[in-house]
Design an enzyme around this catalytic site. Sequence first.
Site, short mmCIF file in Angstrom:
data_model
loop_
_atom_site.label_atom_id
_atom_site.label_comp_id
_atom_site.label_asym_id
_atom_site.label_seq_id
_atom_site.Cartn_x
_atom_site.Cartn_y
_atom_site.Cartn_z
N SER A 61 0.83 -1.21 0.00
CA SER A 61 0.00 0.00 0.00
C SER A 61 0.86 1.26 0.00
CB SER A 61 -0.90 0.02 1.24
OG SER A 61 -1.68 -1.14 1.29
N1 SAM Z 1 -0.15 -4.94 4.20
C1 SAM Z 1 0.54 -5.20 2.98
C2 SAM Z 1 1.93 -4.61 2.94
O1 SAM Z 1 2.37 -3.98 3.90
O2 SAM Z 1 2.59 -4.85 1.92
C3 SAM Z 1 -0.22 -4.83 1.74
C4 SAM Z 1 -1.35 -5.74 1.51
S1 SAM Z 1 -1.95 -5.88 -0.10
C5 SAM Z 1 -2.72 -4.34 -0.38
C6 SAM Z 1 -3.29 -7.01 0.26
C7 SAM Z 1 -2.84 -8.43 0.54
O3 SAM Z 1 -3.95 -9.16 1.03
C8 SAM Z 1 -2.37 -9.17 -0.72
O4 SAM Z 1 -1.06 -9.63 -0.53
C9 SAM Z 1 -3.36 -10.32 -0.85
O5 SAM Z 1 -2.80 -11.50 -1.38
C10 SAM Z 1 -3.80 -10.49 0.58
N2 SAM Z 1 -5.08 -11.18 0.78
C11 SAM Z 1 -6.24 -11.08 0.07
N3 SAM Z 1 -7.18 -11.89 0.61
C12 SAM Z 1 -6.61 -12.51 1.68
C13 SAM Z 1 -7.07 -13.46 2.65
N4 SAM Z 1 -8.31 -13.95 2.64
N5 SAM Z 1 -6.20 -13.86 3.60
C14 SAM Z 1 -4.94 -13.40 3.64
N6 SAM Z 1 -4.44 -12.52 2.74
C15 SAM Z 1 -5.28 -12.07 1.78
#
Ligand code: SAM
Length: 224
Positions: A61
Amino acid sequence: MNFEEKRKRLVENLKSRDILTKPNVIKAMLNVPRHKFVPKDAESSAYLDSPLSIGLGQTISAPHMNAMMCEFLDLKEGDKVLEIGTGSGYHAALCAELVAPKNTKNPGHVYTIERHEKLAHNAKMSLKETGYEYDVTVIHGDGTLGFPKEAPYDKILVTAASPTKIPLPLRDQLVDGGILCIPAGSKSFSQNLYVIQKSGDTFDSTKITGVRFVPLIGKYGFES
Ligand code: SAM
């Protein structure tokens, strides 16, 4: 300009926009080397205030979003935190700085769940390289189920867009008085960021701003 100078400049920019206000969050943003959490070829962009690709269609993000979520969660030394959506591991490292700062007598812990095994592995490596591996536990799995084994959590942050403001399993995994920060809305980028405080059986929700997050995919999220 070296990475440290670029990081300081980014923090000054976020302060001037009143996005960063709390001294502990400012310190955390100054301490965590964001360039260690992005792919090598994106290192030079690590201190721009924008999201960056981390592979598999996912993103780290934008720093202003990390800062906002940390401020709204009111993270404190000793907090037990659950993050859903590890991505790069950067936001988990920021949370670790806040709940388990160096030399504290009361260290908290961060549990973070990622559905893509490769990203969970990469995040673990970055967290190890930057010295956060003892304060952060990375779990590969469906974060919409939460992580009941270590519940309840003082704070929960969801970093992917959910179809609902409180995915059902998370209701019971938040302590009374705990805070949940979550983007919710449609799968295709029309979402709002919510800060939700639990008080007994009541969940008080405040809409913060419009946001654009990748979708939360899982049993209590969107279908893939
Ligand atoms: N917090 C992160 C960082 O500091 O880089 C950014 C997160 S990114 C915007 C969203 C993440 O959520 C992705 O890596 C995606 O694969 C993960 N995601 C989506 N659905 C998910 C789920 N049900 N459980 C765990 N991770 C999930």
